[in-house]
Design a protein around this motif. Sequence first.
Motif, PDB file in Angstrom:
ATOM      1  N   THR A 278       0.806  -1.218   0.000  1.00  0.00           N
ATOM      2  CA  THR A 278       0.000   0.000   0.000  1.00  0.00           C
ATOM      3  C   THR A 278       0.841   1.271   0.000  1.00  0.00           C
ATOM      4  O   THR A 278       0.442   2.277  -0.577  1.00  0.00           O
ATOM      5  N   GLY A 279       1.971   1.270   0.695  1.00  0.00           N
ATOM      6  CA  GLY A 279       2.740   2.494   0.884  1.00  0.00           C
ATOM      7  C   GLY A 279       2.125   3.441   1.893  1.00  0.00           C
ATOM      8  O   GLY A 279       2.601   4.564   2.064  1.00  0.00           O
ATOM      9  N   VAL A 280       1.089   3.001   2.608  1.00  0.00           N
ATOM     10  CA  VAL A 280       0.436   3.810   3.647  1.00  0.00           C
ATOM     11  C   VAL A 280       1.180   3.587   4.963  1.00  0.00           C
ATOM     12  O   VAL A 280       1.440   2.448   5.353  1.00  0.00           O
ATOM     13  N   GLU A 281       1.500   4.669   5.668  1.00  0.00           N
ATOM     14  CA  GLU A 281       2.383   4.558   6.826  1.00  0.00           C
ATOM     15  C   GLU A 281       1.854   3.609   7.894  1.00  0.00           C
ATOM     16  O   GLU A 281       2.603   2.783   8.433  1.00  0.00           O
ATOM     17  N   SER A 282       0.580   3.698   8.229  1.00  0.00           N
ATOM     18  CA  SER A 282       0.045   2.817   9.271  1.00  0.00           C
ATOM     19  C   SER A 282       0.141   1.348   8.841  1.00  0.00           C
ATOM     20  O   SER A 282       0.403   0.466   9.676  1.00  0.00           O
ATOM     21  N   CYS A 283      -0.044   1.066   7.552  1.00  0.00           N
ATOM     22  CA  CYS A 283       0.079  -0.305   7.068  1.00  0.00           C
ATOM     23  C   CYS A 283       1.536  -0.764   7.070  1.00  0.00           C
ATOM     24  O   CYS A 283       1.836  -1.929   7.336  1.00  0.00           O
ATOM     25  N   MET A 284       2.447   0.166   6.796  1.00  0.00           N
ATOM     26  CA  MET A 284       3.864  -0.175   6.834  1.00  0.00           C
ATOM     27  C   MET A 284       4.298  -0.509   8.263  1.00  0.00           C
ATOM     28  O   MET A 284       5.170  -1.349   8.485  1.00  0.00           O
ATOM     29  N   GLN A 285       3.675   0.134   9.228  1.00  0.00           N
ATOM     30  CA  GLN A 285       3.938  -0.181  10.631  1.00  0.00           C
ATOM     31  C   GLN A 285       3.257  -1.487  11.032  1.00  0.00           C
ATOM     32  O   GLN A 285       3.839  -2.315  11.747  1.00  0.00           O
ATOM     33  N   LEU A 286       2.024  -1.683  10.565  1.00  0.00           N
ATOM     34  CA  LEU A 286       1.302  -2.929  10.828  1.00  0.00           C
ATOM     35  C   LEU A 286       2.100  -4.126  10.335  1.00  0.00           C
ATOM     36  O   LEU A 286       2.116  -5.184  10.988  1.00  0.00           O
ATOM     37  N   ALA A 287       2.769  -3.970   9.199  1.00  0.00           N
ATOM     38  CA  ALA A 287       3.538  -5.076   8.637  1.00  0.00           C
ATOM     39  C   ALA A 287       4.582  -5.601   9.621  1.00  0.00           C
ATOM     40  O   ALA A 287       4.787  -6.811   9.749  1.00  0.00           O
ATOM     41  N   VAL A 288       5.245  -4.685  10.340  1.00  0.00           N
ATOM     42  CA  VAL A 288       6.257  -5.097  11.322  1.00  0.00           C
ATOM     43  C   VAL A 288       5.601  -5.865  12.470  1.00  0.00           C
ATOM     44  O   VAL A 288       6.104  -6.910  12.905  1.00  0.00           O
ATOM     45  N   LEU A 289       4.487  -5.354  12.943  1.00  0.00           N
ATOM     46  CA  LEU A 289       3.809  -5.993  14.069  1.00  0.00           C
ATOM     47  C   LEU A 289       3.260  -7.367  13.696  1.00  0.00           C
ATOM     48  O   LEU A 289       3.175  -8.262  14.547  1.00  0.00           O
ATOM     49  N   ALA A 290       2.887  -7.535  12.423  1.00  0.00           N
ATOM     50  CA  ALA A 290       2.245  -8.781  11.997  1.00  0.00           C
ATOM     51  C   ALA A 290       3.233  -9.841  11.537  1.00  0.00           C
ATOM     52  O   ALA A 290       2.829 -10.957  11.213  1.00  0.00           O
ATOM     53  N   ALA A 291       4.507  -9.524  11.504  1.00  0.00           N
ATOM     54  CA  ALA A 291       5.531 -10.500  11.126  1.00  0.00           C
ATOM     55  C   ALA A 291       5.948 -11.303  12.347  1.00  0.00           C
ATOM     56  O   ALA A 291       6.210 -10.735  13.410  1.00  0.00           O
ATOM     57  N   ALA A 292       6.014 -12.613  12.218  1.00  0.00           N
ATOM     58  CA  ALA A 292       6.440 -13.470  13.321  1.00  0.00           C
ATOM     59  C   ALA A 292       7.933 -13.271  13.582  1.00  0.00           C
ATOM     60  O   ALA A 292       8.681 -12.825  12.701  1.00  0.00           O
ATOM     61  N   PRO A 293       8.404 -13.582  14.787  1.00  0.00           N
ATOM     62  CA  PRO A 293       9.840 -13.482  15.067  1.00  0.00           C
ATOM     63  C   PRO A 293      10.663 -14.276  14.051  1.00  0.00           C
ATOM     64  O   PRO A 293      10.304 -15.394  13.669  1.00  0.00           O
TER      65      PRO A 293
END
Length: 388
Positions: A278-293
């Motif tokens: 998307t290139g949307v900032e909140s989604c770019m942040q969500l991506a980090v939170l939604a990635a498993a360790p």
Amino acid sequence: MTIPSFEGRSTQKAAVCHGAVDLRIEDKPIAAPKDGEAQIAMGVTGLCGSDLHYYVAGANGTFKIQAPMVLGHESCGVITALPASYAGPLAVGDRVALEVGINCKNCHYCKIGRYNLCKGMRFASSAKTFPHLDGTLCEVMTHPLDLLHKLPAGLDLPLAALAEPLSVVLHAYRRAQLQPGARVLVLGAGAVGLLAAALAKASGATTVVAVDIEQGKLDFAAKQGWVTGTHLLPRGARVSGLDALEVAKTQWEGLQKDEVVASVEGLAEGFDAVFECTGVESCMQLAVLAAAPGTKVLYVGMGTANLTLPIGPSMIREVDLIGVFRYCNTYPEALALLGSGKLGDVSKMITQRYPLDRAVEAFEDLRRGKDKDGNTVIKAVVGNLELK
């Protein structure tokens, strides 16, 4: 097939962007091919998110239009003329896809095969360099022969135009280095996100969840069988920085409660790969939170010039944040995939078709996300609809 002829003509029509919401159909000169070039009658060009950014804002991130520029870069066409000195495998009448990034071929990155990072690259319809290189929303153009890719037999021209966004996805998928059985989250169900989901599914991913703010796009992905689940995000005003991070945290909490995510063992801790399209900032942040360790985020979407990312959570969980800038060495595989049918019927992604003289209407429909009949815009193509 009747090969178009431009003999006796000195000008052609092109869609030229002069700035924000200022797209004009204008006359442009017709150029004869030089050594190393072919002349191509343009078929159709798929409209991309970057095209829309230029149309709406006169800029794409930090790349601002400094002079009138022809838009478009997801393109295909038919060779109409070759230089007299050419003796290679291509011929007049060949249907080709255009790879529109012209690299220098001499720098370190070109020599090691990562030519998408070439500092001297000129990319059609990108304002990253100046003078700008005109794009493909025109009737005819010249282009380097080594960046023309002959289409597989039976591959329709409009479908071949998807080779460019599919190349972006292939480049991202190669960088992800995923194995069959991976669990994938795709943020954004536009054309690139849909192709990412289709490729993940075709490559053996067992869970593919698509996220978007448009239910119509999610329903489309599900109908094509490219996802195992979808999640609708609520619409809201775009925010940045810590405000965006709070939005991302709320979105991740909602995703963790999603029926599909909750039903897959361990998935609430995160996905094996997140493709942020998307290139949307909140989604770019969500991506980090939604990635498993220990997994990866692929930043495919562009458009946010400066942003805040939750680097702390990525560091302590060893989540790799990987930038994806265009593509390299992907077109032959992309065209082969499109011709093979392995991705499913991706031709259904082409939901609207417009002749060149209706380019402004096409951009306005893309901007709204709906055409005049209320149909969702997935991928709109513009150009010569009669060329086969």
